[in-house]
Scaffold this active site. Structure first.
Site, PDB file in Angstrom:
ATOM      1  CG  ASP A  58      -4.500 -39.347  11.583  1.00 55.22           C
ATOM      2  OD1 ASP A  58      -3.934 -38.243  11.718  1.00 55.22           O
ATOM      3  OD2 ASP A  58      -4.752 -40.105  12.539  1.00 55.22           O
TER       4      ASP A  58
ATOM      5  CG  ASP B  80      -4.237 -44.253  12.105  1.00 50.40           C
ATOM      6  OD1 ASP B  80      -3.176 -44.654  11.595  1.00 50.40           O
ATOM      7  OD2 ASP B  80      -4.427 -43.071  12.432  1.00 50.40           O
TER       8      ASP B  80
ATOM      9  CG  ASP C  93       0.582 -43.914  15.134  1.00 47.84           C
ATOM     10  OD1 ASP C  93       0.389 -43.769  13.921  1.00 47.84           O
ATOM     11  OD2 ASP C  93      -0.137 -43.414  16.021  1.00 47.84           O
TER      12      ASP C  93
ATOM     13  CG  HIS D 148      -7.720 -41.954  10.689  1.00 47.81           C
ATOM     14  ND1 HIS D 148      -7.559 -41.493  11.972  1.00 47.81           N
ATOM     15  CD2 HIS D 148      -8.845 -41.351  10.230  1.00 47.81           C
ATOM     16  CE1 HIS D 148      -8.546 -40.670  12.268  1.00 47.81           C
ATOM     17  NE2 HIS D 148      -9.334 -40.566  11.238  1.00 47.81           N
TER      18      HIS D 148
ATOM     19  CG  HIS E 149      -3.557 -46.361  15.198  1.00 45.33           C
ATOM     20  ND1 HIS E 149      -4.624 -45.693  15.732  1.00 45.33           N
ATOM     21  CD2 HIS E 149      -2.614 -45.419  14.974  1.00 45.33           C
ATOM     22  CE1 HIS E 149      -4.354 -44.399  15.815  1.00 45.33           C
ATOM     23  NE2 HIS E 149      -3.145 -44.212  15.354  1.00 45.33           N
TER      24      HIS E 149
ATOM     25  CD1 TRP F  87      -7.403 -43.046  19.240  1.00 47.18           C
ATOM     26  CD2 TRP F  87      -6.702 -40.918  19.434  1.00 47.18           C
ATOM     27  NE1 TRP F  87      -6.154 -43.043  19.841  1.00 47.18           N
ATOM     28  CE2 TRP F  87      -5.707 -41.768  19.965  1.00 47.18           C
ATOM     29  CE3 TRP F  87      -6.501 -39.536  19.441  1.00 47.18           C
ATOM     30  CZ2 TRP F  87      -4.519 -41.268  20.508  1.00 47.18           C
ATOM     31  CZ3 TRP F  87      -5.323 -39.038  19.980  1.00 47.18           C
ATOM     32  CH2 TRP F  87      -4.339 -39.908  20.507  1.00 47.18           C
TER      33      TRP F  87
ATOM     34  CE  LYS G  41      -1.515 -44.167  18.986  1.00 42.71           C
ATOM     35  NZ  LYS G  41      -1.327 -42.733  19.010  1.00 42.71           N
TER      36      LYS G  41
ATOM     37  CD  GLU H  40      -7.905 -43.225  14.940  1.00 44.60           C
ATOM     38  OE1 GLU H  40      -8.459 -42.131  15.167  1.00 44.60           O
ATOM     39  OE2 GLU H  40      -6.804 -43.326  14.365  1.00 44.60           O
TER      40      GLU H  40
ATOM     41  CG  ASP I 179       0.546 -40.069  12.680  1.00 45.78           C
ATOM     42  OD1 ASP I 179      -0.405 -40.546  12.057  1.00 45.78           O
ATOM     43  OD2 ASP I 179       0.644 -40.140  13.933  1.00 45.78           O
TER      44      ASP I 179
HETATM   45  C1  RNT Z   1      -3.858 -40.818  17.011  1.00 42.91           C
HETATM   46  C2  RNT Z   1      -4.980 -41.073  16.085  1.00 42.91           C
HETATM   47  C3  RNT Z   1      -5.890 -39.905  15.823  1.00 42.91           C
HETATM   48  C4  RNT Z   1      -5.147 -38.604  15.667  1.00 42.91           C
HETATM   49  C5  RNT Z   1      -5.998 -37.447  15.229  1.00 42.91           C
HETATM   50  C6  RNT Z   1      -5.300 -36.140  15.399  1.00 42.91           C
HETATM   51  O1  RNT Z   1      -2.957 -41.838  17.065  1.00 42.91           O
HETATM   52  O2  RNT Z   1      -4.467 -41.542  14.880  1.00 42.91           O
HETATM   53  O3  RNT Z   1      -6.679 -40.174  14.728  1.00 42.91           O
HETATM   54  O4  RNT Z   1      -4.091 -38.732  14.768  1.00 42.91           O
HETATM   55  O5  RNT Z   1      -7.192 -37.498  15.858  1.00 42.91           O
HETATM   56 ZN    ZN Z   2      -5.881 -41.763  13.271  1.00 36.09          ZN
END
Ligand code: RNT
Ligand code: ZN
Length: 418
Positions: free
Chosen positions: A325, A258, A293, A285, A261, A186, A227, A225, A295
Protein backbone atom coordinates in the site's frame (compact mmCIF):
# COMPACT_ATOMS: atom_id res chain seq x y z
CA UNK A 1 22.67 -11.31 -16.74
CA UNK A 2 24.54 -14.39 -17.84
CA UNK A 3 22.86 -17.46 -16.45
CA UNK A 4 26.27 -18.97 -15.87
CA UNK A 5 27.31 -16.09 -13.62
CA UNK A 6 24.08 -16.35 -11.62
CA UNK A 7 24.63 -20.08 -11.24
CA UNK A 8 28.24 -19.74 -10.04
CA UNK A 9 27.36 -17.14 -7.43
CA UNK A 10 24.41 -19.27 -6.34
CA UNK A 11 26.52 -22.38 -5.88
CA UNK A 12 28.93 -20.50 -3.66
CA UNK A 13 26.06 -19.00 -1.67
CA UNK A 14 24.54 -22.44 -1.11
CA UNK A 15 27.84 -23.63 0.34
CA UNK A 16 28.33 -20.53 2.44
CA UNK A 17 24.85 -20.76 3.94
CA UNK A 18 25.27 -24.47 4.64
CA UNK A 19 28.09 -23.53 7.01
CA UNK A 20 25.54 -21.78 9.26
CA UNK A 21 22.96 -24.52 8.85
CA UNK A 22 20.74 -22.83 6.25
CA UNK A 23 19.23 -24.60 3.26
CA UNK A 24 18.95 -22.07 0.43
CA UNK A 25 16.83 -24.29 -1.82
CA UNK A 26 14.27 -24.68 0.95
CA UNK A 27 14.21 -20.91 1.41
CA UNK A 28 13.54 -20.35 -2.30
CA UNK A 29 10.75 -22.90 -2.26
CA UNK A 30 9.11 -20.98 0.58
CA UNK A 31 9.65 -17.63 -1.10
CA UNK A 32 7.85 -18.96 -4.15
CA UNK A 33 4.77 -19.30 -1.97
CA UNK A 34 4.83 -15.71 -0.73
CA UNK A 35 2.13 -14.07 -2.86
CA UNK A 36 2.02 -10.32 -2.69
CA UNK A 37 -1.32 -8.60 -3.02
CA UNK A 38 -0.48 -5.79 -5.43
CA UNK A 39 -2.52 -2.67 -4.79
CA UNK A 40 -4.24 -1.55 -7.99
CA UNK A 41 -4.18 2.09 -6.88
CA UNK A 42 -0.47 2.77 -7.45
CA UNK A 43 -1.17 2.86 -11.20
CA UNK A 44 -3.42 5.94 -11.10
CA UNK A 45 -2.82 7.75 -7.80
CA UNK A 46 -5.96 6.26 -6.17
CA UNK A 47 -8.29 7.87 -8.72
CA UNK A 48 -10.46 4.93 -9.82
CA UNK A 49 -13.20 4.95 -12.44
CA UNK A 50 -16.24 6.16 -10.57
CA UNK A 51 -16.13 9.76 -11.76
CA UNK A 52 -14.21 11.53 -14.47
CA UNK A 53 -13.14 14.28 -12.10
CA UNK A 54 -12.22 12.08 -9.15
CA UNK A 55 -10.23 13.92 -6.51
CA UNK A 56 -8.71 12.15 -3.56
CA UNK A 57 -10.19 12.90 -0.13
CA UNK A 58 -10.34 11.11 3.21
CA UNK A 59 -7.04 12.06 4.77
CA UNK A 60 -4.82 10.50 2.12
CA UNK A 61 -2.82 12.16 -0.62
CA UNK A 62 -0.69 11.14 -3.61
CA UNK A 63 1.96 13.75 -4.29
CA UNK A 64 3.71 14.35 -7.60
CA UNK A 65 2.57 14.66 -11.19
CA UNK A 66 4.81 12.32 -13.13
CA UNK A 67 3.34 11.92 -16.61
CA UNK A 68 1.72 8.74 -17.89
CA UNK A 69 -0.72 7.66 -15.21
CA UNK A 70 -3.35 5.11 -16.21
CA UNK A 71 -6.52 6.91 -17.31
CA UNK A 72 -8.93 4.05 -17.69
CA UNK A 73 -9.46 0.39 -16.98
CA UNK A 74 -7.54 -0.81 -20.03
CA UNK A 75 -4.50 1.28 -19.25
CA UNK A 76 -4.56 0.27 -15.61
CA UNK A 77 -4.69 -3.41 -16.52
CA UNK A 78 -1.88 -3.02 -19.03
CA UNK A 79 0.31 -1.30 -16.44
CA UNK A 80 -0.37 -3.95 -13.84
CA UNK A 81 0.47 -6.73 -16.29
CA UNK A 82 3.70 -4.94 -17.18
CA UNK A 83 4.65 -4.69 -13.52
CA UNK A 84 3.69 -8.32 -12.97
CA UNK A 85 6.02 -9.42 -15.78
CA UNK A 86 8.97 -7.95 -13.86
CA UNK A 87 8.13 -9.37 -10.42
CA UNK A 88 9.11 -12.98 -9.73
CA UNK A 89 6.47 -15.37 -8.39
CA UNK A 90 2.68 -15.64 -8.40
CA UNK A 91 0.77 -12.70 -7.02
CA UNK A 92 -2.64 -11.26 -6.28
CA UNK A 93 -4.32 -8.00 -7.14
CA UNK A 94 -6.15 -5.87 -4.61
CA UNK A 95 -9.00 -3.80 -6.05
CA UNK A 96 -10.82 -0.89 -4.49
CA UNK A 97 -14.56 -0.56 -5.11
CA UNK A 98 -14.02 2.60 -7.18
CA UNK A 99 -12.15 0.50 -9.75
CA UNK A 100 -15.30 -1.33 -10.85
CA UNK A 101 -16.13 -1.88 -14.48
CA UNK A 102 -19.00 0.64 -14.54
CA UNK A 103 -19.25 0.85 -18.34
CA UNK A 104 -19.39 4.64 -18.38
CA UNK A 105 -22.38 4.81 -16.05
CA UNK A 106 -22.39 6.40 -12.62
CA UNK A 107 -22.93 3.70 -10.03
CA UNK A 108 -23.19 5.05 -6.53
CA UNK A 109 -21.46 3.26 -3.68
CA UNK A 110 -24.69 1.90 -2.24
CA UNK A 111 -25.65 0.47 -5.62
CA UNK A 112 -22.52 -1.47 -6.55
CA UNK A 113 -23.01 -5.13 -7.43
CA UNK A 114 -20.91 -8.19 -8.15
CA UNK A 115 -21.61 -7.76 -11.87
CA UNK A 116 -19.46 -4.62 -11.87
CA UNK A 117 -16.52 -6.88 -11.10
CA UNK A 118 -17.34 -9.77 -13.42
CA UNK A 119 -14.90 -8.39 -15.99
CA UNK A 120 -12.16 -8.19 -13.38
CA UNK A 121 -12.80 -11.75 -12.26
CA UNK A 122 -12.51 -13.03 -15.85
CA UNK A 123 -9.42 -10.92 -16.52
CA UNK A 124 -7.76 -12.05 -13.30
CA UNK A 125 -8.36 -15.69 -14.16
CA UNK A 126 -6.91 -15.24 -17.65
CA UNK A 127 -3.82 -13.68 -16.17
CA UNK A 128 -3.27 -16.04 -13.27
CA UNK A 129 -4.00 -13.46 -10.58
CA UNK A 130 -6.25 -13.91 -7.56
CA UNK A 131 -8.24 -10.93 -6.36
CA UNK A 132 -8.55 -9.14 -3.03
CA UNK A 133 -10.93 -6.28 -2.36
CA UNK A 134 -11.44 -3.01 -0.46
CA UNK A 135 -14.52 -0.99 0.34
CA UNK A 136 -14.04 2.70 -0.49
CA UNK A 137 -15.17 5.35 1.99
CA UNK A 138 -13.07 8.22 0.61
CA UNK A 139 -13.45 10.54 -2.41
CA UNK A 140 -17.23 10.78 -2.29
CA UNK A 141 -19.65 13.64 -1.52
CA UNK A 142 -20.89 11.66 1.50
CA UNK A 143 -17.37 10.96 2.80
CA UNK A 144 -17.07 14.04 4.98
CA UNK A 145 -15.12 13.48 8.18
CA UNK A 146 -17.31 10.62 9.33
CA UNK A 147 -18.73 7.68 7.39
CA UNK A 148 -19.48 4.50 9.37
CA UNK A 149 -19.23 6.53 12.58
CA UNK A 150 -21.48 9.36 11.42
CA UNK A 151 -24.18 10.36 13.94
CA UNK A 152 -26.47 11.01 10.97
CA UNK A 153 -28.17 7.67 10.49
CA UNK A 154 -28.83 8.23 6.80
CA UNK A 155 -25.14 8.73 6.05
CA UNK A 156 -24.13 5.87 8.28
CA UNK A 157 -26.63 3.59 6.58
CA UNK A 158 -25.33 4.60 3.17
CA UNK A 159 -21.83 3.44 4.12
CA UNK A 160 -23.10 0.33 5.86
CA UNK A 161 -24.93 -0.62 2.69
CA UNK A 162 -21.80 0.07 0.64
CA UNK A 163 -19.62 -2.08 2.85
CA UNK A 164 -22.13 -4.92 2.94
CA UNK A 165 -22.21 -4.92 -0.83
CA UNK A 166 -18.43 -4.97 -0.94
CA UNK A 167 -18.43 -8.08 1.24
CA UNK A 168 -20.83 -9.75 -1.18
CA UNK A 169 -18.59 -8.81 -4.11
CA UNK A 170 -15.61 -10.25 -2.22
CA UNK A 171 -17.54 -13.45 -1.59
CA UNK A 172 -18.24 -13.77 -5.33
CA UNK A 173 -14.60 -13.16 -6.14
CA UNK A 174 -13.48 -15.75 -3.63
CA UNK A 175 -15.95 -18.30 -4.93
CA UNK A 176 -14.94 -17.72 -8.54
CA UNK A 177 -11.23 -18.04 -7.84
CA UNK A 178 -11.50 -20.98 -5.44
CA UNK A 179 -9.48 -19.08 -2.86
CA UNK A 180 -10.71 -16.65 -0.23
CA UNK A 181 -10.81 -13.01 -1.25
CA UNK A 182 -9.35 -10.84 1.49
CA UNK A 183 -11.47 -7.75 1.97
CA UNK A 184 -9.96 -4.80 3.74
CA UNK A 185 -12.10 -2.24 5.49
CA UNK A 186 -10.50 1.09 6.14
CA UNK A 187 -12.52 4.21 6.85
CA UNK A 188 -10.95 7.61 7.32
CA UNK A 189 -13.36 8.70 10.09
CA UNK A 190 -11.84 11.24 12.41
CA UNK A 191 -11.52 14.85 13.35
CA UNK A 192 -9.09 17.68 12.74
CA UNK A 193 -9.33 19.14 16.19
CA UNK A 194 -9.97 18.27 19.79
CA UNK A 195 -12.94 15.94 20.00
CA UNK A 196 -15.05 15.74 23.11
CA UNK A 197 -17.24 12.84 22.13
CA UNK A 198 -14.65 10.23 21.26
CA UNK A 199 -16.54 7.37 22.84
CA UNK A 200 -19.73 8.14 20.93
CA UNK A 201 -18.16 7.83 17.46
CA UNK A 202 -16.33 4.66 18.42
CA UNK A 203 -19.59 3.24 19.70
CA UNK A 204 -21.21 4.06 16.36
CA UNK A 205 -18.35 2.51 14.41
CA UNK A 206 -18.62 -0.63 16.50
CA UNK A 207 -22.36 -0.84 15.87
CA UNK A 208 -21.86 -0.28 12.14
CA UNK A 209 -19.27 -3.04 12.01
CA UNK A 210 -21.57 -5.42 13.87
CA UNK A 211 -24.24 -4.78 11.28
CA UNK A 212 -21.84 -5.11 8.36
CA UNK A 213 -20.40 -8.39 9.61
CA UNK A 214 -23.77 -9.92 10.49
CA UNK A 215 -23.80 -12.02 7.31
CA UNK A 216 -21.28 -14.85 7.48
CA UNK A 217 -19.44 -15.75 4.29
CA UNK A 218 -17.25 -18.69 3.36
CA UNK A 219 -15.22 -17.40 0.45
CA UNK A 220 -14.04 -14.08 1.80
CA UNK A 221 -12.18 -12.91 4.89
CA UNK A 222 -12.64 -9.57 6.64
CA UNK A 223 -9.76 -7.34 7.68
CA UNK A 224 -10.05 -4.09 9.58
CA UNK A 225 -7.34 -1.47 9.14
CA UNK A 226 -6.32 0.89 11.90
CA UNK A 227 -4.66 4.25 11.51
CA UNK A 228 -2.97 6.92 13.57
CA UNK A 229 -4.21 10.02 11.77
CA UNK A 230 -5.16 11.41 8.38
CA UNK A 231 -4.42 14.73 6.70
CA UNK A 232 -6.98 17.21 7.99
CA UNK A 233 -8.01 14.64 10.60
CA UNK A 234 -5.02 14.92 12.89
CA UNK A 235 -6.51 14.97 16.37
CA UNK A 236 -8.75 11.96 16.44
CA UNK A 237 -9.10 8.75 14.46
CA UNK A 238 -12.19 6.73 15.28
CA UNK A 239 -10.64 3.50 13.96
CA UNK A 240 -7.45 3.63 16.00
CA UNK A 241 -5.24 0.60 16.59
CA UNK A 242 -6.67 0.03 20.08
CA UNK A 243 -10.15 0.12 18.60
CA UNK A 244 -9.53 -2.44 15.87
CA UNK A 245 -7.30 -4.62 18.00
CA UNK A 246 -10.15 -4.85 20.49
CA UNK A 247 -12.69 -5.47 17.78
CA UNK A 248 -10.54 -7.99 15.94
CA UNK A 249 -9.63 -9.94 19.06
CA UNK A 250 -13.19 -10.09 20.32
CA UNK A 251 -14.82 -10.84 16.95
CA UNK A 252 -12.21 -13.04 15.30
CA UNK A 253 -11.44 -10.51 12.57
CA UNK A 254 -8.11 -9.97 10.87
CA UNK A 255 -6.39 -6.73 11.81
CA UNK A 256 -4.53 -4.97 9.02
CA UNK A 257 -1.14 -3.58 9.92
CA UNK A 258 -0.24 -0.74 7.57
CA UNK A 259 3.39 0.07 8.24
CA UNK A 260 2.65 3.77 7.80
CA UNK A 261 -0.08 3.89 10.42
CA UNK A 262 1.90 4.03 13.63
CA UNK A 263 4.15 6.45 15.45
CA UNK A 264 7.39 6.55 13.50
CA UNK A 265 9.43 4.94 16.26
CA UNK A 266 6.84 2.25 17.00
CA UNK A 267 7.85 -1.22 15.80
CA UNK A 268 5.19 -2.77 13.59
CA UNK A 269 7.26 -5.96 13.50
CA UNK A 270 6.80 -6.44 17.24
CA UNK A 271 3.02 -6.50 16.84
CA UNK A 272 3.11 -9.72 14.80
CA UNK A 273 3.74 -12.16 17.65
CA UNK A 274 1.00 -10.61 19.79
CA UNK A 275 -1.61 -10.43 17.05
CA UNK A 276 -0.98 -14.05 16.11
CA UNK A 277 -2.07 -15.10 19.59
CA UNK A 278 -5.37 -13.24 19.58
CA UNK A 279 -6.55 -12.81 15.98
CA UNK A 280 -6.93 -15.44 13.25
CA UNK A 281 -4.51 -14.05 10.69
CA UNK A 282 -2.71 -10.84 9.80
CA UNK A 283 -3.07 -8.59 6.81
CA UNK A 284 -0.14 -6.33 5.97
CA UNK A 285 -0.07 -3.08 4.06
CA UNK A 286 3.62 -2.76 3.38
CA UNK A 287 4.47 0.88 2.81
CA UNK A 288 7.15 3.42 3.77
CA UNK A 289 6.26 6.37 5.93
CA UNK A 290 8.58 9.37 5.74
CA UNK A 291 7.84 11.69 8.69
CA UNK A 292 4.14 10.82 8.33
CA UNK A 293 1.96 8.26 6.52
CA UNK A 294 3.43 9.46 3.25
CA UNK A 295 3.00 6.18 1.36
CA UNK A 296 6.44 6.30 -0.24
CA UNK A 297 7.50 3.31 -2.34
CA UNK A 298 8.50 0.38 -0.16
CA UNK A 299 12.22 -0.30 -0.07
CA UNK A 300 14.41 -2.89 1.57
CA UNK A 301 14.86 -1.01 4.83
CA UNK A 302 15.16 -2.14 8.43
CA UNK A 303 11.45 -1.73 9.11
CA UNK A 304 10.41 -4.04 6.30
CA UNK A 305 13.21 -6.49 7.06
CA UNK A 306 12.23 -6.65 10.72
CA UNK A 307 8.63 -7.28 9.77
CA UNK A 308 9.53 -10.13 7.41
CA UNK A 309 11.88 -11.63 9.98
CA UNK A 310 9.24 -11.60 12.70
CA UNK A 311 6.83 -13.44 10.40
CA UNK A 312 9.39 -16.10 9.54
CA UNK A 313 10.59 -16.42 13.12
CA UNK A 314 6.99 -17.00 14.16
CA UNK A 315 6.65 -19.56 11.34
CA UNK A 316 3.54 -17.64 10.34
CA UNK A 317 3.77 -17.36 6.55
CA UNK A 318 0.49 -19.25 6.23
CA UNK A 319 -1.31 -16.81 8.51
CA UNK A 320 -0.06 -13.57 7.01
CA UNK A 321 -1.34 -11.86 3.88
CA UNK A 322 1.20 -9.53 2.38
CA UNK A 323 -0.45 -6.57 0.70
CA UNK A 324 1.32 -3.50 -0.55
CA UNK A 325 0.00 0.00 0.00
CA UNK A 326 1.82 3.02 -1.32
CA UNK A 327 1.10 5.56 -4.00
CA UNK A 328 3.87 7.68 -5.36
CA UNK A 329 2.90 9.99 -8.22
CA UNK A 330 6.37 11.48 -8.54
CA UNK A 331 8.16 8.67 -10.37
CA UNK A 332 7.31 6.14 -13.04
CA UNK A 333 4.32 4.39 -11.50
CA UNK A 334 4.90 0.97 -13.04
CA UNK A 335 8.49 1.14 -11.88
CA UNK A 336 7.22 1.99 -8.40
CA UNK A 337 5.24 -1.27 -8.33
CA UNK A 338 8.29 -3.26 -9.32
CA UNK A 339 10.65 -1.61 -6.84
CA UNK A 340 8.29 -2.04 -3.90
CA UNK A 341 7.30 -5.60 -4.75
CA UNK A 342 10.83 -6.80 -5.30
CA UNK A 343 12.00 -5.03 -2.15
CA UNK A 344 9.34 -6.79 -0.10
CA UNK A 345 10.34 -10.14 -1.58
CA UNK A 346 14.01 -9.45 -0.86
CA UNK A 347 13.11 -8.83 2.77
CA UNK A 348 11.26 -12.14 2.98
CA UNK A 349 14.14 -13.94 1.33
CA UNK A 350 16.63 -12.57 3.84
CA UNK A 351 14.27 -13.55 6.62
CA UNK A 352 14.03 -17.07 5.19
CA UNK A 353 17.81 -17.29 5.04
CA UNK A 354 18.38 -16.38 8.67
CA UNK A 355 20.47 -18.99 10.56
CA UNK A 356 17.55 -19.38 12.95
CA UNK A 357 18.45 -22.72 14.50
CA UNK A 358 21.85 -21.50 15.53
CA UNK A 359 20.53 -18.14 16.70
CA UNK A 360 17.89 -19.82 18.81
CA UNK A 361 20.44 -22.15 20.31
CA UNK A 362 22.59 -19.21 21.36
CA UNK A 363 19.60 -17.48 22.84
CA UNK A 364 18.42 -20.53 24.75
CA UNK A 365 21.88 -20.91 26.25
CA UNK A 366 22.20 -17.30 27.25
CA UNK A 367 25.02 -16.78 24.75
CA UNK A 368 24.02 -13.26 23.86
CA UNK A 369 27.38 -12.15 22.47
CA UNK A 370 27.24 -15.08 20.05
CA UNK A 371 23.65 -14.29 19.11
CA UNK A 372 24.44 -10.67 18.33
CA UNK A 373 27.63 -11.55 16.46
CA UNK A 374 25.82 -14.05 14.26
CA UNK A 375 22.94 -11.63 13.61
CA UNK A 376 25.50 -9.08 12.44
CA UNK A 377 27.39 -11.53 10.25
CA UNK A 378 24.14 -12.83 8.75
CA UNK A 379 23.47 -9.39 7.31
CA UNK A 380 26.30 -9.81 4.85
CA UNK A 381 25.82 -13.42 3.87
CA UNK A 382 25.33 -13.69 0.07
CA UNK A 383 21.53 -13.60 0.01
CA UNK A 384 21.65 -11.58 -3.21
CA UNK A 385 22.97 -14.62 -5.11
CA UNK A 386 19.86 -16.50 -4.02
CA UNK A 387 17.71 -13.54 -5.08
CA UNK A 388 19.25 -13.46 -8.54
CA UNK A 389 18.63 -17.18 -8.91
CA UNK A 390 15.03 -16.70 -7.79
CA UNK A 391 14.51 -14.09 -10.50
CA UNK A 392 16.24 -16.20 -13.16
CA UNK A 393 14.15 -19.26 -12.33
CA UNK A 394 11.00 -17.16 -12.47
CA UNK A 395 11.95 -15.79 -15.85
CA UNK A 396 12.07 -12.15 -14.83
CA UNK A 397 15.00 -9.76 -15.22
CA UNK A 398 17.86 -10.33 -12.82
CA UNK A 399 19.12 -7.39 -10.76
CA UNK A 400 18.93 -3.93 -12.24
CA UNK A 401 18.02 -5.32 -15.67
CA UNK A 402 14.36 -4.44 -15.16
CA UNK A 403 15.17 -0.73 -15.39
CA UNK A 404 15.46 -0.88 -19.18
CA UNK A 405 12.15 -2.71 -19.40
CA UNK A 406 10.45 0.12 -17.52
CA UNK A 407 12.20 2.68 -19.71
CA UNK A 408 11.02 0.90 -22.84
CA UNK A 409 7.45 0.69 -21.57
CA UNK A 410 7.56 4.38 -20.77
CA UNK A 411 8.86 5.21 -24.22
CA UNK A 412 6.36 3.04 -26.03
CA UNK A 413 3.28 3.29 -23.82
CA UNK A 414 2.98 5.61 -20.83
CA UNK A 415 4.74 8.64 -22.33
CA UNK A 416 2.13 8.67 -25.10
CA UNK A 417 -0.69 9.30 -22.60
CA UNK A 418 -1.54 12.98 -22.38
C1 RNT B 1 -5.10 4.80 4.16
C2 RNT B 1 -5.01 3.32 4.22
C3 RNT B 1 -5.71 2.58 3.12
C4 RNT B 1 -5.53 3.22 1.77
C5 RNT B 1 -6.06 2.41 0.62
C6 RNT B 1 -6.15 3.21 -0.63
O1 RNT B 1 -4.30 5.43 5.06
O2 RNT B 1 -3.67 2.96 4.26
O3 RNT B 1 -5.29 1.26 3.12
O4 RNT B 1 -4.19 3.51 1.52
O5 RNT B 1 -7.23 1.83 0.97
ZN1 ZN C 1 -3.26 0.85 4.11
Amino acid sequence: MKQELVQRAYDIAVERYAAVGVNVEAALTKLQRVSLSLHCWQADDVTGFERADGTLSGGIQATGNYPGKARDLQELRADILKAKSLIPGTHRLSLHEIYGDFGGEFVDRDQVEPRHFAGWIAWARENGLKLDFNSTSFSHPKSGDLSLANPDKAIRDFWIEHTKRCRLISEEMGKAQGDPCIMNLWVHDGSKDITVNRLRYRQLLKESLDEIFATPYRHMKDCIEAKLFGIGLESYTVGSYDFYLGYGASHGKIVTLDTGHFHLTESVADKVSSLLLFTPEIMLHVSRPIRWDSDHVTIMNDDTLDLAKEIIRADALDRVHVGLDYFDASINRVGAYVIGSRATQKCFLQALLEPLDLLREHEANGRFFERLALLEEAKSLPWNAAWDMFCARNDVPVGEEFIVDIQRYEREVTSKRS
